[in-house]
Design a protein around this motif. Structure first.
Motif, short mmCIF file in Angstrom:
data_model
loop_
_atom_site.label_atom_id
_atom_site.label_comp_id
_atom_site.label_asym_id
_atom_site.label_seq_id
_atom_site.Cartn_x
_atom_site.Cartn_y
_atom_site.Cartn_z
N UNK A 365 0.94 -1.22 -0.04
CA UNK A 365 -0.12 -0.08 0.09
C UNK A 365 0.75 1.22 0.00
N UNK A 366 1.93 1.27 0.80
CA UNK A 366 2.80 2.70 0.82
C UNK A 366 3.75 2.68 -0.28
N UNK A 367 4.02 1.41 -0.96
CA UNK A 367 5.06 1.16 -2.01
C UNK A 367 6.74 1.48 -1.38
N UNK A 368 6.68 1.13 -0.06
CA UNK A 368 8.04 1.05 0.59
C UNK A 368 8.57 -0.22 0.69
N UNK A 369 9.35 -0.47 -0.20
CA UNK A 369 9.91 -2.11 -0.16
C UNK A 369 10.78 -2.20 1.09
N UNK A 370 10.46 -3.41 1.54
CA UNK A 370 11.35 -4.09 2.72
C UNK A 370 12.64 -4.68 2.16
N UNK A 371 13.77 -3.90 2.63
CA UNK A 371 15.07 -4.52 2.07
C UNK A 371 15.25 -6.06 2.40
N UNK A 372 15.89 -6.88 1.67
CA UNK A 372 15.91 -8.10 1.70
C UNK A 372 16.62 -8.62 3.26
N UNK A 373 17.48 -7.84 3.55
CA UNK A 373 17.96 -8.37 4.88
C UNK A 373 17.35 -7.88 6.07
#
Length: 624
Positions: A365-373
């Motif tokens: 919804x926010x478009x703020x991707x979670x970093x893989x680590x």
């Protein structure tokens, strides 16, 4: 041979004055020692056989909590070990650039937060805009009255600056909830008083006291007060203003490290000092709010809880202003994993199996991707590539995992050997999506199923990454004002790129436009602009392949802003903030994926009901 632990039988080691914690064992090469000022009951000395201690730690690092959520009383928690979770994803989290949420998206997230079991949902800043007000009121009416079979219902909180107009607006929004709360704040640090507020300590003290009293006079018996930038405030002034708002009726005192400058030892000491020196502190709840500017927000939050805070303010995925806030999943899982044995029995009421779904929903919804680590919810959080690690995992998962993925709602890769392809049915698709943390209703599953079939016709095997992209494209989308029907592009080196786009509006009417541009995406976007008749600025555009191979699904994210900008009032500065809107799209065709993302952002922008924001601010509005 024995190991010795010096611990309080009831409180965590960081809790109170002149207290020393130490652990000595033959299993350790040296003996770590920790000293933390505190005041606790007499300590008990416990001894355990070394082997027994090591076995219990490795076999059960994350035991199920035997506790029940204590009854909610605004100024008191019957169980001194219970820590309330105050989620501010919908307020502080939305202040992240590009994280604008529509009312529908806020309601969806609030419902998911209720599934998690958060104690307090800060639903927004009602005075920021009419849309924010309506979103908070809707959440108060719906989520704030949804009582489960155990009697749980979340507190619905609205933020306000220390002025009557803000506080009235917040109350009008949250009063429909069974448990409404007003959260009001004013800055207390020297730098804020001199340069932002331009007020004396006496003036700020008077405003804080009067505004808390005013909030209580409206009929709200649950009032939270925050001294903004408490981490850099003069201690004696802090004790004084907190004591005065307690007298005025505050039930929770939130201590924010607004600029994220403190270290865990400093923040823990701050909480301990406030607890020891503030008159009337025994009659209220102490809360923490830690920003992540130095990457210490989770550590500071845990230190605050150890020192006596019994409410922690957090956000899903740690989103928020600048570097973000303390991450809800990190704080909650730290308390779940270590609370019983190391932190003196601290625990929360969070149902951790809903963490993954909440994280994915907020991410999309926010478009703020979670970093893989990223801890707990990152894509690599439970991935093991090293041969040594893989060998250990095959022998015993506890060798390299302190948390089971199932505990946060993430199932391990299906062990039944099911491979999804064009012959797979709805049941297999539903099961795999559930293993990935997605609990979808029948309508959502139906939408995903047909998209899945289209992809499966073009790919021999549909991967988990493909499924995640499809969920993002079909489920986590705003209510549609415009929808793509058809797209035709011509591009190359022989002439101008052209695009013909056919959209359908909410009434079912079809609209067609053609345009030329510097490339297929540019020409398609210009054609869409002709249809929607809105002037839109494209701020960011990014695309990635969700899997390897030429047949990979393309995932696109865009960030836009209307030329006639939507604005709202910033909670802390009082300034008008220009809203930006993100959108995502996915597809086997990169141009189609790009167009879907653009339309998604436009739908969010058009669905955001623009209203005039409140212009009053704490800096310019005198207290009554």
């Amino acid at each position: 041979m024995a190991s010795s632990i010096i611990l309080s039988s009831k409180f965590c080691p960081f809790h109170s004055p002149s207290f020393s914690f130490s652990f000595k064992s033959s299993l350790l090469p040296r003996s770590p020692s920790l000293t933390y000022p505190s005041s606790i009951p007499p300590l008990k000395f416990l001894s355990f056989p070394s082997k027994s201690l090591a076995i219990s730690a490795s076999l059960n690092p994350n035991p199920p909590s035997p506790h029940r959520r204590p009854p909610y009383i605004p100024h008191h928690i019957p169980d001194p070990n219970y820590v309330r979770v105050f989620d501010t994803t919908l307020r502080d989290g939305e202040q992240s650039p590009g994280a604008t949420l529509t009312s529908k998206e806020k309601l969806d997230i609030a419902r998911q937060l209720a599934k998690l079991g958060v104690d307090i949902i800060e639903a927004g800043f009602p005075a920021a805009s009419k849309d924010d007000f309506e979103a908070v009121r809707t959440i108060a009416k719906e989520v704030g009255n949804a009582v489960d079979e155990n009697g749980y219902v979340p507190v619905i909180c609205g933020l306000s600056r220390c002025n009557e107009k803000d506080i009235k607006t917040a109350w009008e929004a949250v009063k429909y909830a069974q448990r409404p709360r007003i959260h009001t704040f004013i800055a207390t640090s020297g730098i804020h008083l001199e340069y932002k507020l331009r007020k004396t300590k006496e003036e700020v003290l008077d405003i804080a006291r009067n505004m808390v009293r005013f909030a209580r006079s409206l009929g709200c018996d649950d009032v939270e007060f925050s001294p903004e930038d408490a981490g850099r405030s003069d201690r004696e002034f802090l004790y004084e203003i907190l004591g005065e708002v307690i007298k005025a009726g505050a039930t929770t005192l939130n201590i924010p490290d607004t600029v994220g400058i403190t270290l865990p030892s400093e923040f823990g000491q701050l909480i301990a000092d406030i607890k020891a020196n503030t008159p009337g502190i025994e009659n209220v709840i102490i809360s923490t709010h830690c920003q992540n500017d130095l990457g210490l927000s989770t550590a500071n939050t845990i230190a605050g809880a150890c020192a006596g805070a019994r409410q922690v303010e957090v956000t899903i995925n740690g989103i928020g202003e600048r570097a973000g806030n303390a991450s809800m999943e990190e704080v909650v899982m730290a308390l779940k994993c270590r609370g019983e044995h190391v932190l003196g029995g601290l625990y929360t009421g969070i149902n951790t199996r809903h963490i993954v779904m909440a994280s994915k929903m907020v991410e999309e919804y926010t478009g703020l991707h979670v970093q893989p680590h990223k801890a707990i919810v990152g894509a690599n959080a439970f991935a093991h590539e090293s041969g040594i690690h893989q060998d250990g995992m095959l022998k015993h998962k506890g060798t390299y995992e302190i948390i089971s993925p199932e505990d946060i709602g993430l199932e391990r890769s299906n062990e039944a050997g099911i491979v999804l392809g064009k012959l797979s049915g709805r049941h297999a698709l539903r099961d795999r999506l559930k293993e990935l943390g997605y609990e979808l209703d029948d309508v959502q599953l139906g939408n995903i199923f047909w998209s899945f079939k289209e992809v499966a016709e073009q790919k021999k095997r549909v991967t988990d990454a493909d499924l995640i992209a499809l969920v993002s494209d079909e489920v986590f989308q705003p209510e549609f004002v415009w929808k793509l029907l058809d797209l035709q592009v011509t591009c190359g080196t022989l002439g101008l790129s052209t695009a013909t786009v056919k959209l359908i509006d909410a009434d079912g009417k079809e609209h067609v436009a053609c345009s030329v541009g510097t490339g297929p995406v540019d020409s398609a976007y210009k054609a869409i602009d002709l249809i929607i008749e809105e002037s839109v600025a494209l701020l960011e555009y990014s695309m990635n392949a969700v899997t390897e191979g030429i047949d990979a699904i393309a995932s696109t994210r865009v960030l836009i802003r209307a030329e006639e900008s939507h604005v709202s009032t910033h909670a802390y500065s009082g300034e008008l903030v220009h809203r930006t809107f993100s959108g995502t799209g996915a597809g086997m065709d990169i141009v189609v994926s790009s167009v879907k993302a653009y339309i998604s952002a436009i739908n969010k922008m058009l669905g955001f009901k623009e209203k005039s924001p409140t212009k009053a601010s704490v800096e310019t509005t005198p207290a009554s």
